[in-house]
Motif scaffolding. Sequence first.
Motif, PDB file in Angstrom:
ATOM      1  N   GLY A   1      45.284  30.604 -73.375  1.00 37.02           N
ATOM      2  CA  GLY A   1      45.513  30.635 -74.792  1.00 37.02           C
ATOM      3  C   GLY A   1      46.852  30.274 -75.278  1.00 37.02           C
ATOM      4  O   GLY A   1      47.252  30.182 -76.361  1.00 37.02           O
ATOM      5  N   SER A   2      47.946  29.771 -74.268  1.00 36.50           N
ATOM      6  CA  SER A   2      49.274  29.140 -74.533  1.00 36.50           C
ATOM      7  C   SER A   2      49.309  27.788 -75.034  1.00 36.50           C
ATOM      8  O   SER A   2      48.656  26.980 -74.375  1.00 36.50           O
ATOM      9  CB  SER A   2      50.132  29.511 -73.450  1.00 36.50           C
ATOM     10  N   ARG A   3      49.809  27.309 -75.963  1.00 38.27           N
ATOM     11  CA  ARG A   3      50.183  26.024 -76.329  1.00 38.27           C
ATOM     12  C   ARG A   3      51.261  25.326 -75.809  1.00 38.27           C
ATOM     13  O   ARG A   3      51.487  24.239 -75.755  1.00 38.27           O
ATOM     14  CB  ARG A   3      50.065  26.155 -77.903  1.00 38.27           C
ATOM     15  N   THR A   4      52.311  26.186 -75.385  1.00 33.30           N
ATOM     16  CA  THR A   4      53.326  25.747 -74.838  1.00 33.30           C
ATOM     17  C   THR A   4      53.230  24.843 -73.811  1.00 33.30           C
ATOM     18  O   THR A   4      53.847  23.587 -73.756  1.00 33.30           O
ATOM     19  CB  THR A   4      54.364  26.940 -74.567  1.00 33.30           C
ATOM     20  N   PRO A   5      52.450  25.088 -72.756  1.00 37.21           N
ATOM     21  CA  PRO A   5      52.163  24.074 -71.654  1.00 37.21           C
ATOM     22  C   PRO A   5      51.762  22.835 -72.157  1.00 37.21           C
ATOM     23  O   PRO A   5      51.946  21.661 -71.690  1.00 37.21           O
ATOM     24  CB  PRO A   5      51.229  24.843 -70.607  1.00 37.21           C
ATOM     25  N   PHE A   6      50.911  22.794 -73.038  1.00 40.37           N
ATOM     26  CA  PHE A   6      50.117  21.597 -73.301  1.00 40.37           C
ATOM     27  C   PHE A   6      51.109  20.668 -74.369  1.00 40.37           C
ATOM     28  O   PHE A   6      51.048  19.410 -74.276  1.00 40.37           O
ATOM     29  CB  PHE A   6      48.930  22.004 -74.207  1.00 40.37           C
ATOM     30  N   MET A   7      52.063  21.398 -75.096  1.00 41.06           N
ATOM     31  CA  MET A   7      53.154  20.657 -75.833  1.00 41.06           C
ATOM     32  C   MET A   7      53.925  19.727 -74.715  1.00 41.06           C
ATOM     33  O   MET A   7      54.359  18.917 -74.846  1.00 41.06           O
ATOM     34  CB  MET A   7      53.845  21.331 -76.560  1.00 41.06           C
ATOM     35  N   ALA A   8      54.312  20.810 -73.706  1.00 40.11           N
ATOM     36  CA  ALA A   8      55.164  20.255 -72.637  1.00 40.11           C
ATOM     37  C   ALA A   8      54.346  19.106 -71.775  1.00 40.11           C
ATOM     38  O   ALA A   8      55.030  18.183 -71.390  1.00 40.11           O
ATOM     39  CB  ALA A   8      55.644  21.316 -71.735  1.00 40.11           C
ATOM     40  N   LEU A   9      53.244  19.315 -71.626  1.00 39.50           N
ATOM     41  CA  LEU A   9      52.496  18.153 -70.843  1.00 39.50           C
ATOM     42  C   LEU A   9      52.374  16.854 -71.757  1.00 39.50           C
ATOM     43  O   LEU A   9      52.284  15.686 -71.238  1.00 39.50           O
ATOM     44  CB  LEU A   9      51.059  18.635 -70.393  1.00 39.50           C
ATOM     45  N   GLY A  10      52.451  16.992 -73.181  1.00 35.66           N
ATOM     46  CA  GLY A  10      52.393  16.023 -73.981  1.00 35.66           C
ATOM     47  C   GLY A  10      53.965  15.184 -73.915  1.00 35.66           C
ATOM     48  O   GLY A  10      53.753  13.984 -73.917  1.00 35.66           O
ATOM     49  N   VAL A  11      54.935  15.871 -73.944  1.00 42.51           N
ATOM     50  CA  VAL A  11      56.210  15.399 -73.556  1.00 42.51           C
ATOM     51  C   VAL A  11      56.318  14.807 -72.177  1.00 42.51           C
ATOM     52  O   VAL A  11      56.790  13.668 -72.031  1.00 42.51           O
ATOM     53  CB  VAL A  11      57.459  16.369 -73.662  1.00 42.51           C
ATOM     54  N   CYS A  12      55.690  15.195 -71.122  1.00 41.24           N
ATOM     55  CA  CYS A  12      55.547  14.945 -69.767  1.00 41.24           C
ATOM     56  C   CYS A  12      54.946  13.525 -69.943  1.00 41.24           C
ATOM     57  O   CYS A  12      55.347  12.541 -69.025  1.00 41.24           O
ATOM     58  CB  CYS A  12      55.100  15.629 -68.757  1.00 41.24           C
ATOM     59  N   THR A  13      54.105  13.340 -70.431  1.00 45.34           N
ATOM     60  CA  THR A  13      52.960  11.928 -70.637  1.00 45.34           C
ATOM     61  C   THR A  13      54.004  10.883 -70.966  1.00 45.34           C
ATOM     62  O   THR A  13      54.014   9.744 -70.695  1.00 45.34           O
ATOM     63  CB  THR A  13      51.693  12.317 -71.710  1.00 45.34           C
ATOM     64  N   ALA A  14      54.709  11.210 -72.347  1.00 42.35           N
ATOM     65  CA  ALA A  14      55.569  10.235 -72.861  1.00 42.35           C
ATOM     66  C   ALA A  14      56.716   9.964 -71.680  1.00 42.35           C
ATOM     67  O   ALA A  14      56.795   8.529 -71.545  1.00 42.35           O
ATOM     68  CB  ALA A  14      56.450  10.611 -74.006  1.00 42.35           C
ATOM     69  N   TRP A  15      57.253  10.824 -70.938  1.00 33.79           N
ATOM     70  CA  TRP A  15      58.008  10.618 -70.090  1.00 33.79           C
ATOM     71  C   TRP A  15      57.356   9.512 -69.010  1.00 33.79           C
ATOM     72  O   TRP A  15      58.242   8.626 -68.420  1.00 33.79           O
ATOM     73  CB  TRP A  15      58.669  11.769 -69.330  1.00 33.79           C
ATOM     74  N   LEU A  16      56.417  10.066 -68.648  1.00 36.25           N
ATOM     75  CA  LEU A  16      55.769   9.117 -67.471  1.00 36.25           C
ATOM     76  C   LEU A  16      55.239   7.594 -67.698  1.00 36.25           C
ATOM     77  O   LEU A  16      55.693   6.641 -67.235  1.00 36.25           O
ATOM     78  CB  LEU A  16      54.414   9.929 -66.895  1.00 36.25           C
ATOM     79  N   VAL A  17      55.223   7.637 -68.896  1.00 33.56           N
ATOM     80  CA  VAL A  17      54.695   6.244 -69.674  1.00 33.56           C
ATOM     81  C   VAL A  17      55.912   5.393 -69.678  1.00 33.56           C
ATOM     82  O   VAL A  17      55.975   4.084 -69.300  1.00 33.56           O
ATOM     83  CB  VAL A  17      54.102   6.288 -71.116  1.00 33.56           C
ATOM     84  N   VAL A  18      56.991   5.876 -70.052  1.00 35.02           N
ATOM     85  CA  VAL A  18      58.288   5.433 -70.224  1.00 35.02           C
ATOM     86  C   VAL A  18      58.752   4.958 -68.647  1.00 35.02           C
ATOM     87  O   VAL A  18      59.351   3.816 -68.382  1.00 35.02           O
ATOM     88  CB  VAL A  18      59.480   6.180 -71.077  1.00 35.02           C
TER      89      VAL A  18
END
Length: 390
Positions: free
Chosen positions: A201-218
């Motif tokens: 039920g934690s949203r923190t890891p999904f927010m962080a995974l979203g940032v990781c996604t942006a990092w990987l795309v770059v």
Amino acid sequence: MWLERLYRGYQHYWLPLALLLLLTGMFWVGDRSLYHKLYYLTLAAPTLLLLLCRPHRFAFLCSEPLFLLFVGFALYVMLSLNWSPAPIDYSKLKHPLYIGMLIVAVAALGESDMRRLVGVVALASLFAVLAALVTITAHFAGPLSGYRLEGVGALYNPLLTSHVYGFFAVVWLAALVASPRLWAIKLLLFLALVFLLFLTGSRTPFMALGVCTAWLVVMVSDRRVIWLALALGVTVAIGLWFFDSALLERGLSYRPLIWADAWRQILPALWFGHGYDAGIDIVIVSLNVLLADPHNLTLGVVYQTGLVGGAMWLAIYVYSLLSAWRLRGSGLVLISSTLLVFGFAAGMTEGGSFMSRPKEHWFLIWIPLAIHLAVLRKIKADRLRAEMAG
């Protein structure tokens, strides 16, 4: 010489086992104090002993800017004990030593045999998936199956549990993007961990995974983004199918109010902070709740060490990520830097204890930093040897 044989045994055999115990111990050690002792006895103490007996074997770290940035930050944090409002607790001086021994040990393992370090992290990541499956089964079979998953072993809190499993989820996500080899297996392993993260039920890891996604795309900017899109597409599908909007029901969980109050308390000691180990009390009046941390690791650093300490903290990440960008052609750099990004992003919405004994926050801060330092060191050393040979 027997000391040299002892060092080689430590480097080739003991270190991989000790690191594996650290990475997996949270899953199977039932008592948190035992997890601490496990780390002290298997990794911290042997590393300190060898560092004192064979200092020249670790001399390569003196030329590593990332290590020097950590040492400078740790020394400043300890210095700030002098202006902390509470009496100086000298036991706190051990905390940077614990962290330092982790960084030294991982660097030593990477220096001797990077394949062993990679193998240890991969084996621990497989163990994490197994632990996740056991935890999910126990959760649904237990009386609290309708509530947030808390964890087993030394894990007892949904949010803190998400830190540890989120770390390993990022390993598989970044490994999938780094190489399509065995892509189906990597994707399944990633999704098993993601399903557990949803259950916390934690949203923190999904927010962080979203940032990781942006990092990987770059970082990749090529057809490997297809694997990333596949992983994230299935993740979103799982979230919508099983959990619908459950993760969004709690809104922002008073984070803006918490951060505003934390900043208000930072201002009286803006430049140098209130001192390491200085406590903070944040009151949410509408809930009649008292919080003991700012729910933001960076704000926690600034509260205790001021803008000076905050600048040193950010310098560690800026150097790490700039170095990763320059070496982005390496799959290992892609994985280690993404772990670092995940930890920093997750720490923006949770936590305050940035320098502590071994616990869940190490999977956000210090374990990723140690792995990233070892990877950067090895790649730079290999390039230097190649240039000299050429």
